[in-house]
Design a protein around this motif. Structure first.
Motif, PDB file in Angstrom:
ATOM      1  N   LEU A   8     -24.686 -14.365  -6.597  1.00  0.00           N
ATOM      2  CA  LEU A   8     -23.393 -14.687  -7.219  1.00  0.00           C
ATOM      3  C   LEU A   8     -22.236 -14.360  -6.279  1.00  0.00           C
ATOM      4  CD1 LEU A   8     -23.837 -13.560 -10.904  1.00  0.00           C
ATOM      5  CD2 LEU A   8     -23.243 -15.812 -10.088  1.00  0.00           C
ATOM      6  N   MET A  12     -19.643 -16.983  -4.751  1.00  0.00           N
ATOM      7  CA  MET A  12     -18.220 -16.844  -5.056  1.00  0.00           C
ATOM      8  C   MET A  12     -17.383 -16.787  -3.786  1.00  0.00           C
ATOM      9  SD  MET A  12     -18.222 -14.226  -8.203  1.00  0.00           S
ATOM     10  CE  MET A  12     -16.617 -13.584  -7.836  1.00  0.00           C
ATOM     11  N   GLY A  38     -18.614 -17.943 -11.651  1.00  0.00           N
ATOM     12  CA  GLY A  38     -19.400 -16.844 -11.093  1.00  0.00           C
ATOM     13  C   GLY A  38     -18.864 -15.505 -11.548  1.00  0.00           C
ATOM     14  N   VAL A  41     -20.009 -14.705 -15.034  1.00  0.00           N
ATOM     15  CA  VAL A  41     -21.396 -14.212 -15.087  1.00  0.00           C
ATOM     16  C   VAL A  41     -21.447 -12.755 -14.609  1.00  0.00           C
ATOM     17  CG1 VAL A  41     -23.727 -14.576 -14.275  1.00  0.00           C
ATOM     18  CG2 VAL A  41     -22.312 -16.515 -14.766  1.00  0.00           C
ATOM     19  N   LEU A  42     -20.658 -12.428 -13.572  1.00  0.00           N
ATOM     20  CA  LEU A  42     -20.602 -11.040 -13.098  1.00  0.00           C
ATOM     21  C   LEU A  42     -20.104 -10.117 -14.200  1.00  0.00           C
ATOM     22  CD1 LEU A  42     -19.222 -10.752  -9.479  1.00  0.00           C
ATOM     23  CD2 LEU A  42     -21.486 -10.310 -10.324  1.00  0.00           C
TER      24      LEU A  42
END
Lengths: 83, 228, 147
Positions: A8, A12, A38, A41-42
């Motif tokens: 990720l 990114m 991204g 999701v992080l």
């Protein structure tokens, strides 16, 4: 988990560079929403589901819409505004 | 020359930030305030989602100021964009599929937005996220039919009423002898839909305010004339 | 294989640095607004990482079960509001860019700056700022763009 974070972060940072490098503004906008997606999701991995929802709805959704509208009004919709 | 000095500046800044980062301890900082809130919030506020308890309970005043900032930014954006000239040409209407899709999406998006707002004290979500979904719900029909206008009077009325009710609920607590924006009406059963006192009402006000502000801003931006 | 925390901090650091680089190095106003959005994303990630704990649960009670270690809700609430403010600021910046383009017909920073200086000088009824004190690079740039 570690591998997911690594992938990720790399995606990114690559798309963040692409935002600044790409000539076409619409492509840069797409790269910007990849960064936002991204990031959301992080935020899920960081155990912040509220923030992840906000980032997905606002960062990837609404602000892309805002930028797209503005690009259309600014005449940068096609070929990066350079004839 | 300017590029070179900018690059040098960046290099220096990067080294500076890297030096700061080197001194930090990664992932081991003890969140003292957070732990205190986590252990007390369930009894004090009664919201199952502690982020909501912080946003509307412990930091409610900050949220009010944050709404003020958003309002100022939206108003300034509207002022800068100005009125559309009557001779400006409009975008053509979208095709049948987009129009039918917009009609189909509109009620679904409104229901999802309201669900997220009303369950903000139980599950992830709340006024900000739901408000954004509401704003996009009301903007989708405009995308499909650029000729239709959003009623700016209705938008600003909803926005004003929502903001006023947020402040009014805060003042109600003051009449009861508590601090501004103290949660009212008891805590209720943890995890029930009707719990956490006045927090769901406050979040509904936040959602309507954020939604109407952003919808108005999007409508204003799409009404301004296109160049090509 | 680096540690997860280090990776996350590296991501936040990289986003902030790329954002600042974009603001400093780009000449196009829309590109600068893009870079501000990147900088904002990095700052939000850094803020959330400030109290991050490996193995903490989300700060939400599901079905009455209280986890042992929960993530800190305070920075989450801060970032939540910061993201919403961010979109408001971006909208304001974009409408200002729209206005600049309507006024000057360009979005290039150097052009816009030259137009603004000209406007200020015209309004005050004086000549353009004396170029004998300006650095040589600025003088040549001015002559090129003026010609």
């Amino acid at each position: 988990m570690q591998w997911l974070v690594l992938v990720l972060v790399v995606v990114m940072l690559t798309s963040a560079v692409a935002v600044l490098v790409l000539k076409d503004f619409l492509a840069a906008l797409a790269a910007l929403s990849v960064v936002s997606l991204g990031l959301s999701v992080l935020f899920v991995i960081l155990r912040a589901p509220d923030v992840a929802m906000t980032e997905a709805a606002i960062g990837a959704g609404l602000s892309s819409l805002l930028f797209a509208l503005a690009l259309r009004r600014l005449g940068l919709w096609r070929n990066g505004g350079r004839p | 020359m300017q590029r070179l000095s900018s690059a040098l500046f960046l290099l220096g800044l990067g080294l500076l930030i890297a030096a700061i980062f080197r001194g930090m301890e990664f992932g081991t900082v003890a969140p003292i305030v957070g732990q205190a809130i986590n252990s007390a919030a369930a009894e004090q506020v009664g919201a199952a989602n502690f982020v909501t308890a912080v946003v509307l309970g412990y930091r409610g005043f900050d949220t009010l100021l944050e709404l003020t900032i958003l309002f100022t930014a939206a108003t300034a954006g509207g002022m800068v964009l100005g009125k559309r000239s009557p001779t400006a040409k409009r975008d053509p209407d979208a095709g049948f599929i987009l129009q039918a899709g917009a009609d189909l999406l509109f009620p679904l998006l409104v229901i999802v937005g309201l669900y997220i707002i009303l369950h903000g004290h139980l599950t992830p979500g709340g006024g900000f996220q739901g408000g954004v979904i509401l704003a996009s719900a009301f903007f989708v029909p405009i995308l499909a039919r650029p000729g239709t206008r959003m009623s700016h009077t209705a938008v600003s009325t909803i926005e004003g009423l929502a903001g006023a009710s947020f402040i009014f609920i805060g003042l109600l607590a003051m009449f009861g002898g508590e601090a501004f924006l103290t949660p009212l009406m008891g805590q209720g059963e943890l995890g029930a839909l009707l719990s956490a006192g006045s927090l769901p009402v406050l979040y509904l006000a936040v959602g309507l305010k954020v939604g109407s502000e952003l919808a108005g801003l999007l409508a204003q931006l799409s009404e301004s004339e296109a160049v090509d | 294989m680096p540690d997860t925390g280090l990776l996350l901090y590296g991501g936040a650091f990289g986003l902030i640095l790329i954002g600042i680089a974009g603001i400093v190095l780009s000449a196009h106003l829309v590109r600068i607004i893009f870079a501000v959005a990147l900088l904002e994303a990095g700052a939000n990630l850094l803020l959330l990482l400030a109290t991050w704990h490996q193995g903490a649960a989300a700060p939400i009670i599901v079905a009455g079960r209280v986890p042992d270690l929960m993530a800190d809700p305070v920075p989450q609430a801060l970032v939540l509001t910061a993201i919403v403010i961010g979109v408001g600021i971006l909208a304001l910046a974009l409408s200002l860019a729209l206005r600049v383009q309507r006024a000057y017909g360009t979005l290039d920073m150097h052009e816009v700056r030259r137009h603004m200086e000209q406007d200020i000088a015209d309004e005050a009824g004086i000549d353009m700022p004396s170029s004998s004190h300006a650095p040589a690079a600025v003088q040549t740039a001015r002559q090129e763009s003026g010609a």
